[in-house]
Write a protein that holds these residues in place. Structure first.
Motif, PDB file in Angstrom:
ATOM      1  N   UNK A  25       0.835  -1.208   0.000  1.00 24.15           N
ATOM      2  CA  UNK A  25       0.000   0.000   0.000  1.00 24.15           C
ATOM      3  C   UNK A  25       0.867   1.254   0.000  1.00 24.15           C
ATOM      4  N   UNK A  26       1.973   1.200   0.751  1.00 26.20           N
ATOM      5  CA  UNK A  26       2.867   2.368   0.776  1.00 26.20           C
ATOM      6  C   UNK A  26       3.577   2.549  -0.560  1.00 26.20           C
ATOM      7  N   UNK A  31       3.345   5.996  -2.984  1.00 23.13           N
ATOM      8  CA  UNK A  31       4.421   6.836  -3.540  1.00 23.13           C
ATOM      9  C   UNK A  31       4.673   6.493  -5.011  1.00 23.13           C
ATOM     10  N   UNK A  32       3.705   5.790  -5.607  1.00 23.21           N
ATOM     11  CA  UNK A  32       3.718   5.487  -7.045  1.00 23.21           C
ATOM     12  C   UNK A  32       4.954   4.700  -7.454  1.00 23.21           C
ATOM     13  N   UNK A  69      -4.918   8.988   0.349  1.00 27.38           N
ATOM     14  CA  UNK A  69      -5.466   8.784   1.686  1.00 27.38           C
ATOM     15  C   UNK A  69      -5.317   7.373   2.197  1.00 27.38           C
ATOM     16  N   UNK A  70      -4.540   6.561   1.483  1.00 28.61           N
ATOM     17  CA  UNK A  70      -4.301   5.178   1.884  1.00 28.61           C
ATOM     18  C   UNK A  70      -2.807   4.938   1.870  1.00 28.61           C
ATOM     19  N   UNK A  71      -2.260   4.092   2.642  1.00 34.71           N
ATOM     20  CA  UNK A  71      -2.847   3.418   3.775  1.00 34.71           C
ATOM     21  C   UNK A  71      -2.668   4.247   5.035  1.00 34.71           C
ATOM     22  N   UNK A  72      -3.322   3.862   6.095  1.00 39.16           N
ATOM     23  CA  UNK A  72      -3.133   4.544   7.367  1.00 39.16           C
ATOM     24  C   UNK A  72      -1.801   4.087   7.936  1.00 39.16           C
ATOM     25  N   UNK A  73      -0.928   5.012   8.313  1.00 41.25           N
ATOM     26  CA  UNK A  73       0.342   4.582   8.899  1.00 41.25           C
ATOM     27  C   UNK A  73       0.099   3.753  10.149  1.00 41.25           C
ATOM     28  N   UNK A  74       0.939   2.747  10.305  1.00 36.34           N
ATOM     29  CA  UNK A  74       0.743   1.845  11.441  1.00 36.34           C
ATOM     30  C   UNK A  74       1.709   2.177  12.565  1.00 36.34           C
ATOM     31  N   UNK A  75       1.143   2.470  13.722  1.00 37.00           N
ATOM     32  CA  UNK A  75       2.028   2.588  14.876  1.00 37.00           C
ATOM     33  C   UNK A  75       2.337   1.174  15.336  1.00 37.00           C
ATOM     34  N   UNK A  76       3.585   0.837  15.585  1.00 38.94           N
ATOM     35  CA  UNK A  76       3.892  -0.520  16.016  1.00 38.94           C
ATOM     36  C   UNK A  76       3.186  -0.855  17.323  1.00 38.94           C
ATOM     37  N   UNK A  77       2.533  -2.001  17.353  1.00 39.64           N
ATOM     38  CA  UNK A  77       1.815  -2.405  18.564  1.00 39.64           C
ATOM     39  C   UNK A  77       2.819  -2.787  19.644  1.00 39.64           C
TER      40      UNK A  77
END
Lengths: 282, 386
Positions: free
Chosen positions: A111-112, A116-117, B4-12
């Motif tokens: 997804x990342x 950033x294409x 608007x994707x993806x939501x950054x993940x804070x490490x659990x």
């Protein structure tokens, strides 16, 4: 989020940073500017734990530096002005490596890459990437773990206009999500477009600290560029509109000669920057 | 622009140390896979040991060829004992006689199973009985040399000349297969030479994997700012170093295992051999970590690494002539490592136990200290860029 109090960093007799006081709020997009040798990179190195201050205090996300650097570093992101990738690995492998090291699910990597294409180039080795692609990969890598503070050194150098827009969008999104963004750049349009507040440094000292709009209002001036025909030749002239005498002279010139072109320049942040650094040098 | 994707993940949860080490170790493996030149260099060293092994095998002491070869009795001009023995030589013990001005300086031909050097010793006066020194030399098959010694001594008793003798039983000197034409004639089947070549090959492999390759990979990471980026992850510089140590130790051990399998298979199951190899590898890794910590670029690190190698060589060379360098050499783990490796390869291990123990002690004193210093310096310096 970032509190710097009376920070000084000396290399022998040379003071790279001299008595810097600064506070940056959470979720703020903060520009840290200055000509070469102003102490910007030295300050960022101190904020990212690579340098210990000679005196003064630094607190980032409630952690004292360099004492609590170990606790702070998983919450930081740092995008330097060089490509810190493993060039023999692919873009995907680089992101997966950092995702694993930071405890982020590697499934988030595609997804990342898309964001950033770089999806199409994901399985190419990074050594075959252009500098712009490397920079975008770096930005994705440093945003993977949702840092609370992100330090950027020239984030959009070598990027095309489209990619600059993409990066600016990402940074705004991060700031809106609460990440404090602390960036240095020489691109004044970028500062004007992106930053909530700006600090201007010169020779290790803080020259100005305000929003870009207020700095422009206080230090930039409106100019008028004239081109007139005189004795068969085209003459160019720039007139500062705040200067009444210059304005009167320009009006007389336009009355006497045929004008070719009149163009007024609105005050820009670049002008304000030049004015401030010129005033400080004088 | 931004989707608007993806939501950054804070490490659990911060990843555990074992997981971090595994991730960094995998990264090193992948980097090696993508650098075929480095991999080829390791394989080349392994291949050299295979070639040495093949070269040495046909003339192994237990082979029929060695048994069929005549031993040499080297003697000075007009030696009566040699003349007597020549008259009584039989086919049960094939011998060849060689008259030379000084038997002690003789360079023996390759593949020779045993030899006897008969050297007259100056007597106290004209009336004193004639004296000789006889040195019996062997290569692996000591029994053959002992048979030769019994035959020579029996001949001397039968000759009843009344001469007194001093005798000694010694293996051929290292490199005895060398003749005047130089290295082209190295006798790889000779035990001492094999020990020397084996030591050099194993040490070279360890030096390449644990020092040269470590410096190249790590200095690249430092110069490009990758080390600093890694230091900002939960792994940190110390974890990155430990992953590197484990990776290079594993690779070095693997290369050594293959080389030992062809050069000296009995060492594969020897805990002492592995202790020496791993300690040597750790010493070399410590040196490499220090080199990377004190240099900022890959070029500088390579140059310093090369200078280190030359420096060690210079100390070794000078220590023979200047006692001060001998003390320096005694403090160097490289000296103890090479001595221990050479002792391991000795055909007569019992004879080299003292050397082995002394070298192990030397390594036990120097390598841990070097390792601790290198870890401390690495943590402070090796991850910063610029």
């Amino acid at each position: 989020m970032i509190e710097i109090r009376d920070l000084s960093i000396r290399f022998g007799p040379y003071r790279a940073v001299d008595g810097l006081d600064l506070t940056v709020a959470a979720g703020e997009l903060f520009g840290f500017l200055g000509p070469n040798g102003a102490g910007k990179t030295t300050t960022i190195r101190a904020l990212t734990g690579a340098l210990s201050p000679s005196s003064g205090t630094i607190r980032v996300a409630g952690c004292d530096l360099p004492r609590q650097f170990r606790a702070l570093k998983p919450k930081l992101g740092y995008i330097p002005d060089l490509d810190t990738h493993y060039e023999d690995l692919t873009g995907r492998e680089n992101l997966r490596l950092y995702a694993r090291l930071r405890g982020v699910d590697p499934d988030a990597v595609p997804a990342w890459l898309a964001k950033v294409e770089l999806s199409e180039a994901a399985d190419l080795r990074v050594k075959s990437y252009s500098r712009g692609m490397k920079k975008k990969l770096l930005i994705a890598r440093e945003l993977l773990h949702a840092p609370v503070a992100l330090f950027l050194d020239e984030p959009t150098a070598n990027l095309d206009r489209h990619s600059i827009g993409l990066v600016h969008g990402l940074l705004r999104e991060q700031a809106a999500a609460g990440t404090t963004i602390f960036l240095t750049t020489h691109d004044m349009d970028e500062v004007d477009a992106l930053c909530d507040r700006v600090a201007l440094m010169r020779r290790g000292r803080l020259l100005a600290l305000d929003t870009p709009a207020r700095l422009v209002a206080a230090h930039a001036q409106r100019w008028c560029d004239l081109q007139v025909e005189r004795d068969g030749r085209t003459e160019r002239l720039s007139v500062r509109l705040e200067d009444a005498d210059a304005r009167a002279g320009a009006a007389a010139l336009l009355r006497e000669h045929a004008h070719v072109r009149i163009h007024t320049r609105e005050p820009s942040f670049e002008q304000a920057f030049r004015e401030l650094t010129r005033e400080a040098a004088a | 622009m931004s989707r608007g994707l993806p939501t950054p993940q804070r490490p659990v949860l911060a990843p555990g140390r074992a997981r971090l080490l595994l991730t960094l170790f995998r990264k090193e493996v992948k980097r090696l896979q993508r650098n075929p030149a480095a991999l080829m260099a390791v394989l080349l060293l392994v291949l050299m040991s295979v070639l040495v092994s093949i070269e040495a095998r046909p003339e192994a002491p237990s082979g029929r060829r060695a048994a069929a070869q005549a031993c040499v009795i080297a003697h000075g001009p007009g030696d009566e004992l040699a003349a007597y023995l020549a008259r009584h030589a039989g086919e049960r013990l094939p011998v060849r006689f060689l008259e030379v001005p000084d038997p002690r300086r003789l360079r023996y031909p390759r593949g020779l199973p045993c030899a006897a050097e008969i050297v007259p010793v100056a007597s106290a006066g004209a009336a004193a009985p004639e004296r000789r020194r006889i040195v019996f030399r062997y290569d692996g098959d000591r029994a053959r040399a002992e048979r030769l010694a019994r035959w020579v001594l029996a001949g001397m008793a039968a000759q009843a000349s009344g001469a007194s003798i001093e005798q000694a039983m010694e293996p051929f000197a290292a490199g005895h297969g060398l003749d005047q034409r130089g290295l082209g004639q190295v006798n790889l089947s000779a035990g001492k030479t094999r020990a020397l070549v084996g030591t050099v090959l194993i040490y070279s492999a360890l030096f390449f994997v644990c020092c040269a390759m470590f410096i190249s990979f790590s200095a690249h990471e430092r110069e490009r700012g990758i080390a600093q980026a890694l230091a900002l992850t939960p792994a940190g510089p110390t974890m990155a170093l430990f992953a590197k140590l484990i990776f290079h130790l594993t690779l070095g051990a693997g290369a050594c295992a293959v080389m030992l399998a062809v050069l000296a298979p009995w060492m594969l199951v020897s805990p002492v051999a592995w202790a020496i190899l791993l300690t040597t590898a750790l010493g070399l890794l410590s040196v490499a970590a220090l080199v990377v910590s004190f240099t900022r670029t890959q070029t500088a690190a390579s140059l310093v690494g090369f200078s280190y190698l030359m420096g060690v060589g210079a100390v070794f060379a000078l220590s023979g002539s200047f006692p001060a360098f001998g003390y320096v050499r005694a403090l160097m783990f490289e000296h103890h490592a090479l001595a221990a490796l050479a002792a391991l390869f000795e055909p007569e291990l019992k004879a080299s136990v003292a050397t082995l123990l002394e070298s192990l002690l030397g390594m036990a004193l120097t390598v841990p200290m070097l390792l601790i210093v290198s870890v401390l310096v690495w943590r402070k310096r090796a991850w910063t860029h610029g």
